[in-house]
Each structure stands twice: as structure tokens, then as C-alpha cells.
Write a protein that holds these residues in place. Structure first.
Motif, PDB file in Angstrom:
ATOM      1  N   ILE A   1       0.840  -1.207   0.000  1.00  0.00           N
ATOM      2  CA  ILE A   1       0.000   0.000   0.000  1.00  0.00           C
ATOM      3  C   ILE A   1       0.870   1.251   0.000  1.00  0.00           C
ATOM      4  CG2 ILE A   1      -1.648   1.322   1.379  1.00  0.00           C
ATOM      5  CD1 ILE A   1      -2.811  -1.421   2.288  1.00  0.00           C
ATOM      6  N   ILE A   2       1.922   1.251   0.818  1.00  0.00           N
ATOM      7  CA  ILE A   2       2.822   2.409   0.878  1.00  0.00           C
ATOM      8  C   ILE A   2       3.509   2.614  -0.468  1.00  0.00           C
ATOM      9  CG2 ILE A   2       4.980   3.235   1.905  1.00  0.00           C
ATOM     10  CD1 ILE A   2       3.975   1.942   4.559  1.00  0.00           C
ATOM     11  N   LYS A   3       3.896   1.524  -1.114  1.00  0.00           N
ATOM     12  CA  LYS A   3       4.563   1.632  -2.418  1.00  0.00           C
ATOM     13  C   LYS A   3       3.620   2.188  -3.482  1.00  0.00           C
ATOM     14  CE  LYS A   3       7.007  -1.176  -5.824  1.00  0.00           C
ATOM     15  NZ  LYS A   3       7.355  -2.529  -6.245  1.00  0.00           N
ATOM     16  N   LYS A   4       2.380   1.697  -3.519  1.00  0.00           N
ATOM     17  CA  LYS A   4       1.429   2.116  -4.559  1.00  0.00           C
ATOM     18  C   LYS A   4       0.829   3.493  -4.294  1.00  0.00           C
ATOM     19  CE  LYS A   4       1.024  -1.627  -7.194  1.00  0.00           C
ATOM     20  NZ  LYS A   4       0.491  -1.934  -8.465  1.00  0.00           N
ATOM     21  N   LEU A   5       0.568   3.812  -3.022  1.00  0.00           N
ATOM     22  CA  LEU A   5      -0.113   5.064  -2.683  1.00  0.00           C
ATOM     23  C   LEU A   5       0.833   6.074  -2.034  1.00  0.00           C
ATOM     24  CD1 LEU A   5      -3.406   3.572  -1.185  1.00  0.00           C
ATOM     25  CD2 LEU A   5      -2.961   4.264  -3.536  1.00  0.00           C
ATOM     26  N   GLY A   6       2.106   5.979  -2.340  1.00  0.00           N
ATOM     27  CA  GLY A   6       3.106   6.839  -1.715  1.00  0.00           C
ATOM     28  C   GLY A   6       2.863   8.320  -1.898  1.00  0.00           C
ATOM     29  N   ASN A   7       2.300   8.725  -3.032  1.00  0.00           N
ATOM     30  CA  ASN A   7       2.071  10.146  -3.288  1.00  0.00           C
ATOM     31  C   ASN A   7       0.925  10.713  -2.448  1.00  0.00           C
ATOM     32  OD1 ASN A   7       0.204   8.616  -4.685  1.00  0.00           O
ATOM     33  ND2 ASN A   7      -0.029  10.103  -6.333  1.00  0.00           N
ATOM     34  N   ARG A   8       0.123   9.868  -1.821  1.00  0.00           N
ATOM     35  CA  ARG A   8      -0.990  10.325  -0.986  1.00  0.00           C
ATOM     36  C   ARG A   8      -0.657  10.249   0.507  1.00  0.00           C
ATOM     37  NH1 ARG A   8      -6.372   9.872  -3.401  1.00  0.00           N
ATOM     38  NH2 ARG A   8      -6.175   9.310  -5.570  1.00  0.00           N
ATOM     39  N   ILE A   9       0.532   9.765   0.830  1.00  0.00           N
ATOM     40  CA  ILE A   9       0.918   9.540   2.227  1.00  0.00           C
ATOM     41  C   ILE A   9       1.913  10.623   2.646  1.00  0.00           C
ATOM     42  CG2 ILE A   9       1.993   7.917   3.817  1.00  0.00           C
ATOM     43  CD1 ILE A   9       1.075   5.684   1.877  1.00  0.00           C
ATOM     44  N   ASP A  10       1.691  11.219   3.831  1.00  0.00           N
ATOM     45  CA  ASP A  10       2.600  12.257   4.311  1.00  0.00           C
ATOM     46  C   ASP A  10       3.788  11.645   5.065  1.00  0.00           C
ATOM     47  OD1 ASP A  10       1.577  11.534   6.758  1.00  0.00           O
ATOM     48  OD2 ASP A  10       0.477  13.386   7.105  1.00  0.00           O
ATOM     49  N   LYS A  11       4.634  12.504   5.609  1.00  0.00           N
ATOM     50  CA  LYS A  11       5.860  12.050   6.278  1.00  0.00           C
ATOM     51  C   LYS A  11       5.598  11.219   7.528  1.00  0.00           C
ATOM     52  CE  LYS A  11       8.585  15.888   4.594  1.00  0.00           C
ATOM     53  NZ  LYS A  11       9.270  17.143   4.946  1.00  0.00           N
ATOM     54  N   GLU A  12       4.448  11.455   8.175  1.00  0.00           N
ATOM     55  CA  GLU A  12       4.113  10.706   9.392  1.00  0.00           C
ATOM     56  C   GLU A  12       3.480   9.349   9.087  1.00  0.00           C
ATOM     57  OE1 GLU A  12       2.860  14.110   9.242  1.00  0.00           O
ATOM     58  OE2 GLU A  12       4.794  14.681  10.078  1.00  0.00           O
ATOM     59  N   GLY A  13       3.270   9.029   7.815  1.00  0.00           N
ATOM     60  CA  GLY A  13       2.661   7.758   7.439  1.00  0.00           C
ATOM     61  C   GLY A  13       1.144   7.793   7.447  1.00  0.00           C
TER      62      GLY A  13
ATOM     63  N   LEU B   1      -2.397   8.555   5.555  1.00  0.00           N
ATOM     64  CA  LEU B   1      -3.025   8.661   4.229  1.00  0.00           C
ATOM     65  C   LEU B   1      -4.201   9.629   4.361  1.00  0.00           C
ATOM     66  CD1 LEU B   1      -3.249   6.701   1.377  1.00  0.00           C
ATOM     67  CD2 LEU B   1      -5.460   6.526   2.428  1.00  0.00           C
ATOM     68  N   HIS B   2      -4.269  10.611   3.470  1.00  0.00           N
ATOM     69  CA  HIS B   2      -5.325  11.623   3.508  1.00  0.00           C
ATOM     70  C   HIS B   2      -6.199  11.510   2.263  1.00  0.00           C
ATOM     71  CE1 HIS B   2      -3.511  14.014   6.800  1.00  0.00           C
ATOM     72  NE2 HIS B   2      -2.387  13.510   6.325  1.00  0.00           N
ATOM     73  N   LEU B   3      -7.507  11.509   2.460  1.00  0.00           N
ATOM     74  CA  LEU B   3      -8.473  11.557   1.360  1.00  0.00           C
ATOM     75  C   LEU B   3      -9.489  12.634   1.687  1.00  0.00           C
ATOM     76  CD1 LEU B   3      -9.328   7.835   0.564  1.00  0.00           C
ATOM     77  CD2 LEU B   3      -8.102   9.417  -0.876  1.00  0.00           C
ATOM     78  N   VAL B   4      -9.816  13.479   0.710  1.00  0.00           N
ATOM     79  CA  VAL B   4     -10.775  14.554   0.925  1.00  0.00           C
ATOM     80  C   VAL B   4     -11.989  14.317   0.039  1.00  0.00           C
ATOM     81  CG1 VAL B   4     -11.151  17.040   0.742  1.00  0.00           C
ATOM     82  CG2 VAL B   4      -8.946  16.174   1.487  1.00  0.00           C
TER      83      VAL B   4
ATOM     84  N   LYS C   1     -15.570   4.697   0.896  1.00  0.00           N
ATOM     85  CA  LYS C   1     -15.617   3.873  -0.322  1.00  0.00           C
ATOM     86  C   LYS C   1     -14.372   4.069  -1.158  1.00  0.00           C
ATOM     87  CE  LYS C   1     -20.624   3.562  -0.820  1.00  0.00           C
ATOM     88  NZ  LYS C   1     -21.792   4.002  -1.607  1.00  0.00           N
ATOM     89  N   ARG C   2     -13.936   5.319  -1.294  1.00  0.00           N
ATOM     90  CA  ARG C   2     -12.730   5.610  -2.078  1.00  0.00           C
ATOM     91  C   ARG C   2     -11.504   4.949  -1.459  1.00  0.00           C
ATOM     92  NH1 ARG C   2     -13.489  12.065  -3.291  1.00  0.00           N
ATOM     93  NH2 ARG C   2     -15.159  11.852  -4.829  1.00  0.00           N
ATOM     94  N   LEU C   3     -11.400   5.013  -0.135  1.00  0.00           N
ATOM     95  CA  LEU C   3     -10.262   4.390   0.551  1.00  0.00           C
ATOM     96  C   LEU C   3     -10.242   2.884   0.328  1.00  0.00           C
ATOM     97  CD1 LEU C   3      -7.856   4.566   2.553  1.00  0.00           C
ATOM     98  CD2 LEU C   3      -9.513   4.086   4.346  1.00  0.00           C
ATOM     99  N   LEU C   4     -11.392   2.233   0.509  1.00  0.00           N
ATOM    100  CA  LEU C   4     -11.452   0.781   0.327  1.00  0.00           C
ATOM    101  C   LEU C   4     -11.102   0.393  -1.109  1.00  0.00           C
ATOM    102  CD1 LEU C   4     -14.622  -0.098   2.439  1.00  0.00           C
ATOM    103  CD2 LEU C   4     -12.222  -0.188   3.116  1.00  0.00           C
ATOM    104  N   LYS C   5     -11.580   1.188  -2.073  1.00  0.00           N
ATOM    105  CA  LYS C   5     -11.264   0.918  -3.478  1.00  0.00           C
ATOM    106  C   LYS C   5      -9.759   1.068  -3.736  1.00  0.00           C
ATOM    107  CE  LYS C   5     -12.333   2.381  -8.160  1.00  0.00           C
ATOM    108  NZ  LYS C   5     -12.953   3.413  -9.000  1.00  0.00           N
ATOM    109  N   LEU C   6      -9.159   2.134  -3.190  1.00  0.00           N
ATOM    110  CA  LEU C   6      -7.718   2.343  -3.361  1.00  0.00           C
ATOM    111  C   LEU C   6      -6.914   1.195  -2.764  1.00  0.00           C
ATOM    112  CD1 LEU C   6      -7.262   6.135  -2.566  1.00  0.00           C
ATOM    113  CD2 LEU C   6      -6.750   4.986  -4.714  1.00  0.00           C
TER     114      LEU C   6
END
Length: 137
Positions: free
Chosen positions: A56-68, A70-73, A89-94
């Protein structure tokens, strides 16, 4: 084969921030906090094992901040509840998409018939161009 993460535990771990959202709604927008920001701490989750976390960290790295985190708006709807559901729903799909294993590509050679066909079409094209250059004077 990877086992699926436990989505019930994952949903309980989520944190939400709300704020006022722009967009349609007139005066309603100015007084209601309908924008929802979903925050999930990937490093501290109990819903996934270590291998899944790394994927997940490898695939969604651009959405994860320095503290680890994941942010979705979500601010698509005028309802905070619907925006909260939409962000979940978006998080589960990602997560599902990031855990899909990609099959390695097997290099192949073109068949003899394909090579022959390509060379024939090149010869025809070359003849067309040669015929265009001949002077009929």
C-alpha cells in the motif's frame, strides 16, 4: 496469494476532520461543515499485515505524508454524512487496487508470418513512393 485486509477493523481506525466546503449551496455552505477529510495511519493499522502495508505504501506513496498518514478529501456532496461514506468507499477501493498483484510480462517474438507481412507492406509503400517520383515528361 495475499489474504484480504480486515475492513471492519480498518473502518474503526479511521479519523475524520470536517470543514466548510466551497461550491454550490449558497448560504448553506457558509454555516455547515460538509467537507470531510479521512485520515488513516498505515503504519499503526491492525487491519493489514506487514507485506500488505508495504504494498500500500509503495502504490499510494504520493498520498501519504511524512508521518505515514493517508489523507483523502471528499466535498462532492452537500451532506457531511454522504461525503464521509464516499471517502470510506474511495479508501477501500484504493486499498483493493493497490493489493492486486501485477503479472510479470513475458517477452515474446513476432511470428514469421507477422514479420513477412510487415516487410511486404514496407515494400508496397516504397514502390508507391518510387512511382510518385517518376517524371512523365
Amino acid at each position: 496469494m495475499l489474504k484480504k485486509p480486515d475492513f471492519q477493523i480498518l473502518i474503526q481506525e479511521l479519523a475524520f476532520k470536517t470543514s466548510r466546503s466551497g461550491g454550490k449551496g449558497g448560504q448553506h455552505v457558509n454555516k455547515v461543515s460538509s467537507k470531510v477529510e479521512l485520515i488513516w495511519d498505515i503504519n499503526q493499522t491492525a487491519a493489514c499485515d506487514e507485506d500488505q502495508k508495504q504494498r500500500i505504501i509503495k502504490k499510494l506513496g504520493n498520498r501519504i505524508d511524512k508521518e505515514g498518514l493517508l489523507h483523502l478529501v471528499a466535498d462532492d456532496d452537500r451532506s457531511q454524512y454522504k461525503n464521509k461514506e464516499l471517502s470510506i468507499k474511495r479508501l477501500l477501493k484504493l486499498i483493493k487496487e493497490s493489493l492486486i498483484e501485477e503479472k510479470p510480462r513475458k517477452p515474446t517474438k513476432p511470428s514469421k508470418a507477422a514479420i513477412h507481412k510487415r516487410l511486404e507492406s514496407k515494400k508496397k509503400q516504397a514502390l508507391k513512393k518510387i512511382n510518385r517520383n517518376t517524371n512523365w515528361d
